[in-house]
Each structure stands twice: as C-alpha cells, then as structure tokens.
Design a protein around this motif. Structure first.
Motif, PDB file in Angstrom:
ATOM      1  N   MET A 282       0.842  -1.210   0.000  1.00  0.00           N
ATOM      2  CA  MET A 282       0.000   0.000   0.000  1.00  0.00           C
ATOM      3  C   MET A 282       0.870   1.251   0.000  1.00  0.00           C
ATOM      4  N   GLN A 283       1.932   1.224   0.812  1.00  0.00           N
ATOM      5  CA  GLN A 283       2.834   2.377   0.892  1.00  0.00           C
ATOM      6  C   GLN A 283       3.480   2.631  -0.479  1.00  0.00           C
ATOM      7  N   ARG A 284       3.951   1.562  -1.125  1.00  0.00           N
ATOM      8  CA  ARG A 284       4.559   1.707  -2.451  1.00  0.00           C
ATOM      9  C   ARG A 284       3.539   2.226  -3.462  1.00  0.00           C
TER      10      ARG A 284
ATOM     11  N   ARG B  76       0.914   4.060  -2.784  1.00  0.00           N
ATOM     12  CA  ARG B  76       0.678   5.483  -2.485  1.00  0.00           C
ATOM     13  C   ARG B  76       1.797   6.351  -3.031  1.00  0.00           C
ATOM     14  N   GLU B  77       3.040   5.885  -2.872  1.00  0.00           N
ATOM     15  CA  GLU B  77       4.174   6.644  -3.398  1.00  0.00           C
ATOM     16  C   GLU B  77       4.085   6.748  -4.922  1.00  0.00           C
ATOM     17  N   THR B  78       3.715   5.633  -5.542  1.00  0.00           N
ATOM     18  CA  THR B  78       3.548   5.651  -7.003  1.00  0.00           C
ATOM     19  C   THR B  78       2.440   6.614  -7.397  1.00  0.00           C
ATOM     20  N   GLN B  79       1.357   6.601  -6.622  1.00  0.00           N
ATOM     21  CA  GLN B  79       0.251   7.506  -6.903  1.00  0.00           C
ATOM     22  C   GLN B  79       0.699   8.960  -6.746  1.00  0.00           C
ATOM     23  N   GLU B  80       1.470   9.264  -5.704  1.00  0.00           N
ATOM     24  CA  GLU B  80       1.950  10.633  -5.508  1.00  0.00           C
ATOM     25  C   GLU B  80       2.855  11.062  -6.659  1.00  0.00           C
ATOM     26  N   ARG B  81       3.761  10.149  -7.082  1.00  0.00           N
ATOM     27  CA  ARG B  81       4.616  10.478  -8.224  1.00  0.00           C
ATOM     28  C   ARG B  81       3.778  10.707  -9.474  1.00  0.00           C
ATOM     29  N   SER B  82       2.769   9.860  -9.654  1.00  0.00           N
ATOM     30  CA  SER B  82       1.885  10.007 -10.820  1.00  0.00           C
ATOM     31  C   SER B  82       1.139  11.335 -10.767  1.00  0.00           C
ATOM     32  N   GLU B  83       0.678  11.715  -9.590  1.00  0.00           N
ATOM     33  CA  GLU B  83      -0.017  12.997  -9.440  1.00  0.00           C
ATOM     34  C   GLU B  83       0.920  14.158  -9.758  1.00  0.00           C
ATOM     35  N   GLN B  84       2.173  14.068  -9.262  1.00  0.00           N
ATOM     36  CA  GLN B  84       3.139  15.126  -9.576  1.00  0.00           C
ATOM     37  C   GLN B  84       3.408  15.191 -11.073  1.00  0.00           C
ATOM     38  N   TYR B  85       3.568  14.026 -11.682  1.00  0.00           N
ATOM     39  CA  TYR B  85       3.801  13.972 -13.126  1.00  0.00           C
ATOM     40  C   TYR B  85       2.597  14.535 -13.878  1.00  0.00           C
ATOM     41  N   LEU B  86       1.411  14.179 -13.400  1.00  0.00           N
ATOM     42  CA  LEU B  86       0.184  14.662 -14.015  1.00  0.00           C
ATOM     43  C   LEU B  86       0.081  16.176 -13.896  1.00  0.00           C
ATOM     44  N   GLN B  87       0.435  16.715 -12.744  1.00  0.00           N
ATOM     45  CA  GLN B  87       0.407  18.170 -12.558  1.00  0.00           C
ATOM     46  C   GLN B  87       1.417  18.849 -13.480  1.00  0.00           C
ATOM     47  N   GLY B  88       2.610  18.269 -13.599  1.00  0.00           N
ATOM     48  CA  GLY B  88       3.621  18.820 -14.514  1.00  0.00           C
ATOM     49  C   GLY B  88       3.139  18.791 -15.951  1.00  0.00           C
ATOM     50  N   THR B  89       2.529  17.678 -16.338  1.00  0.00           N
ATOM     51  CA  THR B  89       1.996  17.564 -17.692  1.00  0.00           C
ATOM     52  C   THR B  89       0.878  18.576 -17.911  1.00  0.00           C
ATOM     53  N   SER B  90       0.050  18.762 -16.903  1.00  0.00           N
ATOM     54  CA  SER B  90      -1.036  19.734 -17.003  1.00  0.00           C
ATOM     55  C   SER B  90      -0.478  21.145 -17.176  1.00  0.00           C
ATOM     56  N   ARG B  91       0.575  21.473 -16.418  1.00  0.00           N
ATOM     57  CA  ARG B  91       1.203  22.800 -16.565  1.00  0.00           C
ATOM     58  C   ARG B  91       1.806  22.960 -17.958  1.00  0.00           C
ATOM     59  N   ALA B  92       2.463  21.907 -18.444  1.00  0.00           N
ATOM     60  CA  ALA B  92       3.060  21.965 -19.785  1.00  0.00           C
ATOM     61  C   ALA B  92       1.977  22.151 -20.840  1.00  0.00           C
ATOM     62  N   LEU B  93       0.861  21.454 -20.659  1.00  0.00           N
ATOM     63  CA  LEU B  93      -0.256  21.583 -21.587  1.00  0.00           C
ATOM     64  C   LEU B  93      -0.810  23.005 -21.560  1.00  0.00           C
TER      65      LEU B  93
END
Length: 169
Positions: free
Chosen positions: A71-73, A75-92
């Motif tokens: 679960m911890q892993r 969650r960490e993957t989800q947080e990284r994905s959210e950060q990546y998603l936010q970066g992609t959203s900013r780039a878009l």
C-alpha cells in the motif's frame, strides 16, 4: 511552427488522459487494498477473543505487513503520478497559452498583410491612372509638335508668297 505547437498540445493531452487513467487505476487498487486490510483487521480482531492459534495470527500479521508495504509503495507511485500529471497539465497549459499567442500574432500579421495588399492595390490603380494620363499627354505633345511644324511651314510659305508678290509684282 504552429503545427508543431498543435502537435505538442495534442500529444500532451493524450499523455494527460493516459496519466489520468493510470491514476484512476491506482486509486482503485489502493481502495481495494484498503478494504482488504480493513477486512483482515476485522477478522484478526474478532478472532483475538476466540481460540485462534498464534501461528494464524502471525501469518495474518505478516500478510498485513506485506499489504501495508505494498500500500505504501502504491501510495508513493500515486503521488509520483499525481506530480507527473500536474507537470503535464502545466506543460499543456503553457502550450495552449503559446498557441493562443501565436494565433493572435498570426491574426495581427494577417491584418497587416491585408492592409498592405489594399495599399499595393491602391498604388497600382494610381499608377495605372498616371500611366493613362502620361499617354494622353504624350499624344497631346505629338499633336502640338505637328501643329507647330504646320504653322512654321505655313508661315514660311506665306513669307515666300509675300516676298514673291513684293518683288515680282
């Protein structure tokens, strides 16, 4: 340049959709794992009052530790994905702003080109009117020269006639 920006924007949108779907999958996995952990904890606590063996409790504890690590892993993957998603959203968003700026600039340039074309058309029409006027003036000048030569010839003839009459009459 605009095509490249539009292609980048489309690619970023596809990437954003893909990342959103991945994030949704991760959220579902976390929710399922949390439900499983809650169910196991409930079974473990309800079994604590009965004559459950310590080996069974130990096996549940080991599985719980593994599930919590997983679960911890996740969650960490989800947080990284959210950060990546936010970066992609900013780039878009930046790509869209750049695209809008380019389109605005192109519209302004189009307006200027239309105005320049109108000015060239007006200048061309003025040049054609001037050329027509010059042709008329040239024709008039030729007529005036011919008329002058005619007057000169007539005057010479008249002078010769007057002299002839004066001396021979």
């Amino acid at each position: 340049m605009i095509l490249a920006s539009v292609k980048e924007t489309k690619a970023a949108k596809k990437l954003l959709v893909s990342a959103t779907e991945h994030l949704s999958t991760l959220e579902t996995t976390i929710r399922d794992m949390q439900e499983e952990l809650d169910r196991r904890a409930l079974v473990q606590f309800s079994g604590a009052g009965t004559n459950a063996s310590s080996a069974a409790r130990s096996a549940f504890a080991t599985e719980d530790d593994e599930d919590q690590t997983m679960m911890q892993r996740t969650r960490e993957t989800q947080e990284r994905s959210e950060q990546y998603l936010q970066g992609t959203s900013r780039a878009l968003q930046n790509s869209e702003e750049t695209g809008l700026t380019i389109l605005t600039d192109l519209d302004d340039q189009r307006e200027r080109l239309i105005q320049a074309d109108n000015s060239v058309g007006n200048a061309r029409a003025g040049a054609e009117r001037a050329q027509t006027a010059l042709r008329r003036m040239s024709g008039n000048a030729v007529c005036n020269i011919a008329l002058h030569w005619l007057v000169i010839v007539l005057l010479v003839v008249l002078i010769i006639l007057v002299l002839y009459r004066k001396f021979f009459s």
